[in-house]
Design a protein around this motif. Sequence first.
Motif, mmCIF file in Angstrom:
data_model
loop_
_atom_site.group_PDB
_atom_site.id
_atom_site.type_symbol
_atom_site.label_atom_id
_atom_site.label_comp_id
_atom_site.label_asym_id
_atom_site.label_seq_id
_atom_site.Cartn_x
_atom_site.Cartn_y
_atom_site.Cartn_z
ATOM 1 N N ARG A 147 64.749 23.360 59.161
ATOM 2 C CA ARG A 147 65.209 21.976 59.226
ATOM 3 C C ARG A 147 64.185 21.084 59.889
ATOM 4 N N SER A 148 63.513 21.622 60.902
ATOM 5 C CA SER A 148 62.493 20.770 61.515
ATOM 6 C C SER A 148 61.329 20.586 60.553
ATOM 7 N N ALA A 157 61.629 20.320 57.401
ATOM 8 C CA ALA A 157 62.072 19.292 56.463
ATOM 9 C C ALA A 157 61.962 17.912 57.081
ATOM 10 N N THR A 158 62.283 17.849 58.365
ATOM 11 C CA THR A 158 62.183 16.559 59.028
ATOM 12 C C THR A 158 60.745 16.065 59.023
ATOM 13 N N TRP A 159 59.831 17.010 59.298
ATOM 14 C CA TRP A 159 58.421 16.604 59.305
ATOM 15 C C TRP A 159 58.000 16.144 57.914
ATOM 16 N N ALA A 197 59.852 14.771 55.656
ATOM 17 C CA ALA A 197 60.391 13.436 55.422
ATOM 18 C C ALA A 197 59.581 12.389 56.188
ATOM 19 N N PHE A 198 59.223 12.747 57.402
ATOM 20 C CA PHE A 198 58.432 11.832 58.201
ATOM 21 C C PHE A 198 57.095 11.545 57.534
ATOM 22 N N ILE A 226 68.572 18.091 56.135
ATOM 23 C CA ILE A 226 68.121 18.153 57.533
ATOM 24 C C ILE A 226 69.257 18.523 58.457
ATOM 25 N N SER A 256 68.139 22.307 66.175
ATOM 26 C CA SER A 256 66.743 21.972 65.881
ATOM 27 C C SER A 256 66.408 20.696 66.603
ATOM 28 N N VAL A 293 64.012 8.762 60.835
ATOM 29 C CA VAL A 293 63.179 8.944 59.639
ATOM 30 C C VAL A 293 63.970 8.577 58.394
#
Lengths: 614, 102, 166
Positions: free
Chosen positions: A589-590, A592-594, A596-597, B25, C86, C96
């Motif tokens: 998940r992290s 994925a966050t990166w 998206a960022f 997410i 997370s 984001v």
Amino acid sequence: MQLWLIPILPLAGFTINGMFGRRFSKATVNAVAIGSVVLSFAWVLKTLIALGVLNSAYTEHYFTWIQSGTFSVGCDMAVDRLTAIMLLVVTGIGSLIHIYSIGYMAHEGGYYRFFAYLNLFMFFMLTLVLAANYLLLFVGWEGVGLCSYLLIGFYFDKKFATNAGNKAFIVNRIGDFGFSLAMFLIVSQFGSLDFGTVFSKAPAASEATLTTIGLLLLVGAAGKSAQIPLYVWLPDAMAGPTPVSALIHAATMVTAGVYMTARSWVIYTHAPIAMQTIAVIGIATAFFAATIGLAQNDIKKVFAYSTVSQLGYMFVGVGCGAFSAGVYHLMTHAFFKALLFLGSGSVIHALSGEQDMRQMGGLRSKIPWTCWTMFCASLAIAGFPFTSGFLSKDAILLAANHTAPWIYWVGTITAGMTAFYVFRAFFMTFFGKYRGHAHHPHESPPVMLVPLVILAILSLGGGYLFRIPEFLGSLFPAQEVPEDFNLMAIASGAGLLGILLAYVMYVLKPGIPEAIASGLNGIYQLVYNKYFVDEIYDAAVVKPVVGGSRLLLWKGMDAGLIDGIVNGVGARARNVGGALRMLQSGNARSYATWVAFGGVLVIVALGVAQGVTR
Amino acid sequence: MSQVPISWFLTLSAILFVLGVAGFIFRRSIITMFMSIELMLNAVNLSFITFSYQLKQVDGHLFVFFVMVVAAAEAAVGLAIILTVFKNRQTLNIDEVNSMKN
Amino acid sequence: MDVILFLVFAIIAVLAAINVVVQTHPIASAVSLIGVMGSLAVLYLLLGAEFIAAAQVIVYAGAVMVLFIFVIMLLNAGAEARKGRSFMASLLGAPVLIALLALLAWFVERIYPEGMGVHFGGFTGGSPESIGHALFTTYMLPFEITSILVLIAIVGAVVLARKELD
């Protein structure tokens, strides 16, 4: 004429002894070393006889060393009358000292190494003397400095010897810096370092330029010839073996400065201020060193300060325009100072290493040959009438009086002091009762005595055998110095007074020196400790430089800045890596966050690039 | 005869896409994350069709065709993987499937 | 008319999508996803993509999502647990996403300020005939490759999910 053979023969001796000397027997080492120098001396004689009258310089060009645009330096050697005198002094006295060393160094370790270094020194000194341009002279200049360092520190297991070697080299370096600057200036002004070219162009240059060049050359000469303020290395150089002190620090190397200034006479005669500076420094050094010599108890130190003082005299001669007188004194000083040192070496050898004069006395009967040869030398240096030293010193003092009478008077007082301290040393060593503890003071072997005798003859009569002022008169500009018998008488009288005073104080009434010393204790301590000049230099120059280097350059720049950068790069790389490691969390998940960022950033970038935002 | 502005379709596509990312997410179950991926793919399909309308070409439809085929294949294989993961670790929580940590 | 159609089904799609994300039980999410696909199919029709709309319903909603539901029931996946965390997701996630949405929307508005309008029947090139024509001429190569891709996917799925032979 093959001038190059003159320096190359000792170089060959150095190479052979240096590479194979360890395996040679003493006899082979001797043969190679002495042979090369004696052969060189023979070749000098042959060359000079062949060249004859030498009204003009004889030059030989070997190869072009540097060729850069319009500037070129060749490996050229030249002989004129000045060179002839220097060649004879260097090779002649060099040969005598080499022969003497066979006896003196017979029981020392590193026998072959000593002779190898001594031969190397001869090579460099002869290169210096034969050079026809400043750069080749500088090669010899630096080389003799190197050999001086090697030989002063010959007993490399003794810390004070290696320290003295370092000191000599470093102080010389300061002088060399001035010499280098002078050479740069000469090149920029005259476009060449060749003597002929420079001296023909020099009269046309501005006086300011010539004065600057002259003063810078003087800095170099002061370093090599131990004048104020760069004389401090010479007394410490006595840590080397006595033949080294005789050859290098009395007869030849230290005279290189005088030779160089005499050679540059064209520059100096057109720069009066520089010449006056030379004269003033010379007389100041002469007086100053003579006062220190009055109170020393180590026999070699007395003669070391005497050398500094006599070099001052030579510079006075040069500075007052009497170039031939300065060179004359150079030659006679080589005779009697070498003899004084060799003689003291003989005394030290007889007493198995004792150098303190307070432990000597009454050796007159035990080592007579040494005693009476040293007596001849002492007479010469004291300026006893009609010895060689008398003639040369008088020439200088008369020229000094012609330029500036005060220099004459100071010089005369110094002459008196010179006579006093030399005879003080003589009387303390050879008269009175023996105060020391050596078992059996014995005379030196003939191989050491023969050079002493030859030098004694030269000290007494050399001034007549070699009439230098007339010989060199055609080379240097003429100087009208009237012969003034009154002044000569006064100077001689000062010398005789000094001898008498020494006799009274050290033979007749031995208690007087201690009475004076305790009475004038403050002055005595000052003079005995050489005016604390070394301590002043240490505090004012050495410690700040060392401290500054340690703090600023070592800790600050090297350890702090450079190491800091290098280590810092490594540390930052590690830190960045450590930080980036956190990204690898294994957590989808992290990630994925990166993503998206990053996607947001890319969209922004694209938008800006496409001009959408504005 | 009113017309729907094209930008509305694209905005709808953006909203659906962002919702898909949000699902990916913030959800912990692997299956739900997979369904968020399908949601994203559908949003992209919508925008392909919209562009195809705008440019009056059929190529956008072809892209959507291929996207659907690939999505189907991907769903098949992905679900097979999920089955295997479940067999080995008895969990459907993505945060516990982290042996690639550090 | 078209506007109303669009708005209705767009809102249904958005609500269903929100439901996909929000529901804890996977079956509920799957069913909401089917709802999203259905409304999207209507929107495709509005845009003149008949074939794609049909394919969406038949293939996507009818096969892929059914597959999903089969697997959910096979795994007996229950309501989602709340374990695990997370840091990055919770920290950066919302900003984001909001930024992403805002950017996309803004760009869209900038590029298409008063773009052409969409009305039913405005594009007639989405018929099966035109798609087939393009598929077998211009896009022949991708077609063949995707068929191989499907084959690989079948083989892969079978290999991954079989029981170990003892």
